[in-house]
Design an enzyme around this catalytic site. Structure first.
Site, PDB file in Angstrom:
ATOM      1  N   ASP A   1       0.846  -1.189   0.000  1.00  0.00           N
ATOM      2  CA  ASP A   1       0.000   0.000   0.000  1.00  0.00           C
ATOM      3  C   ASP A   1       0.883   1.241   0.000  1.00  0.00           C
ATOM      4  O   ASP A   1       1.691   1.428   0.912  1.00  0.00           O
ATOM      5  CB  ASP A   1      -0.873   0.006   1.271  1.00  0.00           C
ATOM      6  CG  ASP A   1      -1.828   1.187   1.307  1.00  0.00           C
ATOM      7  OD1 ASP A   1      -2.899   1.098   0.685  1.00  0.00           O
ATOM      8  OD2 ASP A   1      -1.481   2.215   1.926  1.00  0.00           O
TER       9      ASP A   1
ATOM     10  N   HIS B   1      -7.951   9.427  -1.700  1.00  0.00           N
ATOM     11  CA  HIS B   1      -7.325   9.334  -0.370  1.00  0.00           C
ATOM     12  C   HIS B   1      -8.222   9.888   0.740  1.00  0.00           C
ATOM     13  O   HIS B   1      -8.327   9.292   1.817  1.00  0.00           O
ATOM     14  CB  HIS B   1      -5.975  10.064  -0.395  1.00  0.00           C
ATOM     15  CG  HIS B   1      -4.984   9.559   0.601  1.00  0.00           C
ATOM     16  ND1 HIS B   1      -3.635   9.545   0.382  1.00  0.00           N
ATOM     17  CD2 HIS B   1      -5.150   9.056   1.847  1.00  0.00           C
ATOM     18  CE1 HIS B   1      -3.010   9.046   1.446  1.00  0.00           C
ATOM     19  NE2 HIS B   1      -3.914   8.749   2.347  1.00  0.00           N
TER      20      HIS B   1
ATOM     21  N   LYS C   1      -2.882   6.039  -4.165  1.00  0.00           N
ATOM     22  CA  LYS C   1      -4.011   6.924  -3.846  1.00  0.00           C
ATOM     23  C   LYS C   1      -3.795   8.310  -4.441  1.00  0.00           C
ATOM     24  O   LYS C   1      -2.648   8.772  -4.560  1.00  0.00           O
ATOM     25  CB  LYS C   1      -4.162   7.062  -2.313  1.00  0.00           C
ATOM     26  CG  LYS C   1      -4.070   5.757  -1.564  1.00  0.00           C
ATOM     27  CD  LYS C   1      -4.289   5.884  -0.073  1.00  0.00           C
ATOM     28  CE  LYS C   1      -3.913   4.579   0.623  1.00  0.00           C
ATOM     29  NZ  LYS C   1      -2.514   4.522   1.082  1.00  0.00           N
TER      30      LYS C   1
ATOM     31  N   TYR D   1       2.621   9.955  -0.023  1.00  0.00           N
ATOM     32  CA  TYR D   1       3.724   9.431   0.796  1.00  0.00           C
ATOM     33  C   TYR D   1       5.082   9.721   0.156  1.00  0.00           C
ATOM     34  O   TYR D   1       6.125   9.452   0.768  1.00  0.00           O
ATOM     35  CB  TYR D   1       3.597   7.907   1.006  1.00  0.00           C
ATOM     36  CG  TYR D   1       2.320   7.421   1.642  1.00  0.00           C
ATOM     37  CD1 TYR D   1       1.420   8.298   2.253  1.00  0.00           C
ATOM     38  CD2 TYR D   1       1.985   6.073   1.634  1.00  0.00           C
ATOM     39  CE1 TYR D   1       0.242   7.836   2.817  1.00  0.00           C
ATOM     40  CE2 TYR D   1       0.808   5.609   2.206  1.00  0.00           C
ATOM     41  CZ  TYR D   1      -0.061   6.500   2.785  1.00  0.00           C
ATOM     42  OH  TYR D   1      -1.234   6.034   3.345  1.00  0.00           O
TER      43      TYR D   1
END
Ligand code: NAD
Length: 307
Positions: free
Chosen positions: A76, A139, A106, A81
């Protein structure tokens, strides 16, 4: 190590090659006993995956390669990120055929906000450079912007174009889900939400069950916001099964039907979190852990997060 994108075009395409998707029944388990769920969009997902939130980009490739070596086949990540390129590099370097891996990313909030949804997805595909993604998520709903229905419409396009095998949402609450389903007719495959024994998302969970949407638990170990060994339902079960508190919590998620994506920086924790398929919590132990629910989330409230 040999390139791992069996059957896919050379690096740089960032596009799906039709026909190389895994089929229901394909094995992503690395030979280990990870159960699979079949999502409502008719693809399977390993119920245990590996999270990469706040994994330093400089360390991400090594950590993800280590997780893959430990047996994880489901990773994931998220544009937010800032480690998609390193996740993709690990996947290309690991030697495991692409179709045996399940990768989620996402849409980042700034791109959702600006409406550059297609550009954002193409940037994610380029950064990952693994041909296609298995699951693409919105997200956060960011309800004050009132864009998520239009964004969901665009996600439907991405799936129709074969750029992602399935689409879903994250941090959506019941009213957000009701709107996208009513206004587009398309049901998300998953809702990835904060969920752990201290905050179990009980009301949302019933709605998801009723609509055949899988609950994917983020922060499954509570992100360090509660002591793993601070609750007797967990420590009692850990003693009874000769397991750690973290293993009991992850097992509780698995038996609750959640998809679970714990993050771990050390191989010891990766192995520990993977070693949860040789014991079963009793119905009394499951009920005792369910009784820990406070109905108070520990992290951000999706209704209040709008950027
Ligand atoms: P988590 O609950 O997985 O906790 C991670 C923490 O637990 C780390 O500090 C880790 O060192 C520690 N840990 C891991 N295994 C352990 C063990 N066996 N014993 C003791 N400590 C252990 O929190 P998370 O990383 O925030 O959530 C998991 C994943 O969910 C993320 O990495 C990310 O991929 C995803 N996520 C998604 C959202 C979202 O908004 N969709 C938000 C947060 C996280």
């Amino acid at each position: 190590m040999a390139p791992s994108l069996d059957g896919l075009p050379p690096a740089g395409g960032g596009r799906l090659t039709p026909g190389v998707f895994p089929r229901p029944g394909d094995d992503y388990s690395g030979g280990m006993a990870v159960p699979f769920l079949t999502l409502n969009q008719n693809i399977t997902i390993p119920q245990l995956g590996f999270g990469t939130f706040k994994v330093d980009p400089g360390l991400t490739q090594g950590i993800v390669e280590e997780a893959l070596a430990a047996g994880y086949r489901h990773i994931d990540t998220a544009a937010g990120y800032h480690n998609e390129a390193e996740v993709g590099a690990a996947i290309r370097a690991c030697g495991i055929p692409r179709e045996q891996l399940f990768v989620t990313t996402k849409l980042a909030n700034p791109d959702h906000k600006s409406g550059d949804v297609r550009g954002a997805f193409e940037r994610s595909l380029t950064a990952l450079n693994i041909g296609y993604v298995d699951l693409y998520l919105i997200h956060w709903p960011m309800p004050a912007l009132d864009r998520y229905v239009a964004t969901w419409d665009q996600f439907a396009q991405f799936k129709a174009e074969g750029l992602t095998r399935a689409i879903g949402v994250s941090n959506f609450q019941v009213p957000h889900l009701q709107r996208i389903i009513e206004e587009t007719g398309l049901v998300p495959a998953v809702d990835q939400v904060e969920c752990h024994p201290v905050f179990q998302e009980a009301e949302l969970s019933h709605y998801l069950d009723d609509h055949d949407i899988a609950l994917e638990a983020w922060g499954p170990l509570g992100q360090g916001r509660f002591p793993l060994d601070g609750y007797t339902p967990i420590t009692d079960a850990a003693s009874a099964h000769a397991k750690s508190p973290a293993q009991v919590i992850l097992r509780w998620h698995i038996q609750s039907g959640h998809i679970v994506i714990p993050k771990a920086n050390s191989r010891a924790h990766m192995d520990e979190n993977f070693d949860i398929f040789d014991f079963e919590l009793t119905s009394q132990e499951m009920a005792a852990i369910r009784s820990m629910d406070t109905d108070h989330r520990l992290a951000a409230d999706p209704n209040e997060r709008n950027d």
